[in-house]
Write an enzyme that holds these catalytic residues in place. Sequence first.
Site, PDB file in Angstrom:
ATOM      1  N   GLU A 174       0.784  -1.225   0.000  1.00  0.00           N
ATOM      2  CA  GLU A 174       0.000   0.000   0.000  1.00  0.00           C
ATOM      3  C   GLU A 174       0.823   1.287   0.000  1.00  0.00           C
ATOM      4  O   GLU A 174       0.387   2.301  -0.530  1.00  0.00           O
ATOM      5  CB  GLU A 174      -0.951   0.009   1.214  1.00  0.00           C
ATOM      6  CG  GLU A 174      -2.010  -1.081   1.188  1.00  0.00           C
ATOM      7  CD  GLU A 174      -2.997  -0.915   0.051  1.00  0.00           C
ATOM      8  OE1 GLU A 174      -3.264   0.240  -0.352  1.00  0.00           O
ATOM      9  OE2 GLU A 174      -3.500  -1.940  -0.454  1.00  0.00           O
ATOM     10  N   SER A 449     -47.259 -21.226  43.681  1.00  0.00           N
ATOM     11  CA  SER A 449     -46.706 -21.808  44.912  1.00  0.00           C
ATOM     12  C   SER A 449     -45.259 -21.447  45.186  1.00  0.00           C
ATOM     13  O   SER A 449     -44.730 -21.789  46.241  1.00  0.00           O
ATOM     14  CB  SER A 449     -46.837 -23.331  44.863  1.00  0.00           C
ATOM     15  OG  SER A 449     -48.189 -23.727  44.840  1.00  0.00           O
TER      16      SER A 449
END
Length: 751
Positions: A174, A449
């Site tokens: 690059e 319960s």
Amino acid sequence: MPMRFLLKTLAKLALAVIITLGFYAIYLDSSLTKRFASERYQASAIVYARPLTFEPSAPLRLSQVLAELQQLRYLETSDLAQSGTYRRNGNQLEIHRRPFDFASGPEMAQRVRVSFANGRVSGVVSLPDGRPLNRFQLDPLVLGQVTGDKGEDRLLVGLERVPNLLIETLLLIEDRDFYHHAGVSLSSIGRAALANIVAMETVQGGSTLTQQLVKNLYLTRAQTLWRKANEALMALIIDFRFSKNEILETYFNEIYFGQDGGRAIHGIGLASRFYFGKSVEELKPAEMAMLVAIVKGPSYYNPHRYPERVKQRRDMILQLMFAEDLLSQPAYLAALDEPLVVPKGPRVGQTWAPHYLAQVKTELSQLNVPKDWAQQGLRVFTYFDPLAQKIAETSVANQLPRLSEAQELQAAVVIAEPEHASVVALVGDRKPQQVGFNRATMAMRQVGSLIKPTIYGLALEQGSGYHLGTILEDRPMELQEADGTIWSPNNYDGEFRGSLMLYDALAQSRNVPAVRLGMSVGIPAIVTRLTAAGIDTPIPAVPSLTLGSVELSPLQVTELYGVWAQQGRYRSFATIQALTDHRGIEFYQRRPPAGYEVFDEVTTALVNYGLRGVVNEGTGKALAQLFGVDALAGKSGTTNDYRDSWFVAYDQDKLVTVWLGRDDNQPIHLTGSSGALPVVAEIYSQLGVRALATQPPEPLQLSAFHPQTGVVIPLDCPEQRRFPAYPQNLPEQVNCEGELEERSWWEKLFD
């Protein structure tokens, strides 16, 4: 004269342009320098699971470890030369762990041998020295990411962590003159053009890395002369104001590597995790070349969609690396044979436990997190257990079709570790990938319960006059509600047993005795104690509260039962264990909260004895048949018209809460025992059970009670029930009926 006038005019225009450019450059210098220094990019919050920990005798199966190694994308090899590999030999695993920055600090790559026997870790030794280890942990699974406003994901890495070979390869392709130009390079443009002509394709770019960085950070991709001029000027300013290493580090963290669904993958750190499941330090030459290949065009060079195209460019880059002496010939030839990407497991960033991650995000918003965390990045270390999560999801998927053909039947599961007050797994939908309504934390349902242990705890506190052998009445009764209506509670089976012991009423989950007991201890007392147990949602102070008319989420139920699992103390449960930035600097470490006492330890032991009875011989006895007597404690819950099915169970290590129901609150025709319990059973069959400690604390001692009257009788009586109780001082003349026998004058004479 005309020529002189023209020259003067041009000179003035040139001066005006120069002055304008000067002011513009000053403006750019000021604004760009500030932005580049403090607002370069937004980093993600990377969310990690708990690290899989190996300790001698820890309950862990070899098959479970292999499954997690696959999720972590470890590769099975014969030599273990690279980190991120493992080798199996019978009941032993040799693992070469990757280096990782844990919440407690960084740890280097390490090789170990782990042995397994009878579903447990039998030993851990380091390799090659064979030194025994008390503890060893793997690098954790990435659970997901929390992205910034831009929807970009990145895992920040310092330049010192990027391998030199990767830096040199990127610069080779690059920007070869990166360390020699001032931000813009005419020679790079010429060299790139020549290289592209020779290769007959675009192998090098003309823009410098600095120009590419400027374009990615601040400019559009419009191909205009003004944009290119602006790009060049901004590149010159940044190159002047910042060091080359700062620019290169920013480039490595900003560079775009493609999409993962709706999010953008930015930075070399996250890209190496996404494509290869490893940290950037571990990348091999072929992997470095592939990542550099993607830089040219992440969509065009997508290795999952265009593997042949990407391989061709990767191999071309490897050839250039070899030609520039960055690779030896053997390394070059070996790199050409490397696969493009490792087989994909769950993708980095794909949330395969979205409901757990949703709870992490909720907790994250409640913590004192720095407002600028997106600039430094955030690493969120959780208690999430991938093994437990998979077990929970599989159990729901297996059991729901067996219980009902209706697709409307929904489920929620919470698995927690009470000792650490932590949530380790969470399912909020029968379809675990279904994002949206999280039933585990948001579904407010009546608990039935499940409320009863609180009532029994209030009754069993010292000085209340109740004990496990107390006789309770299971007969029809009527109560007047606040609005004047008459309430006649009934049992789930529609029958009445007459008289029965308090222990049996709890174990069998009889409704009417619980209502009578609740009215005896008082509704206000129940409300107060539930509030102390962390319930911060409305609690109706009405008689029906005794049968669970309060609405709670599965997570709230988990915290409520955490009181019984942890000696009567309430502690809030959490998913987040620690927070650091992307460089590993810690700014939050959770310590399990001390909590506060809801019930004393002795009362808690008595209630737990009854909850073990639920599993041993009551509504949860199917669990005792699978895992043995006294291994688990638990409680079933069923609401009116069978709209909700609950079961909560806990052993010495984990607490599991399961809820089944429908979102429209229609009946599902399942009790807690017939619906939620099978899911709990399958979860524990896969998790394994560590039996509860059953030794009652002092001053409790085993006492004998008359089966019919519930009075204390001598321990040598032939017919009796034995329960732990506060010490009983029985006169010697009490008989097995619990009656005081009158002694004759002859017995008194020789007393």
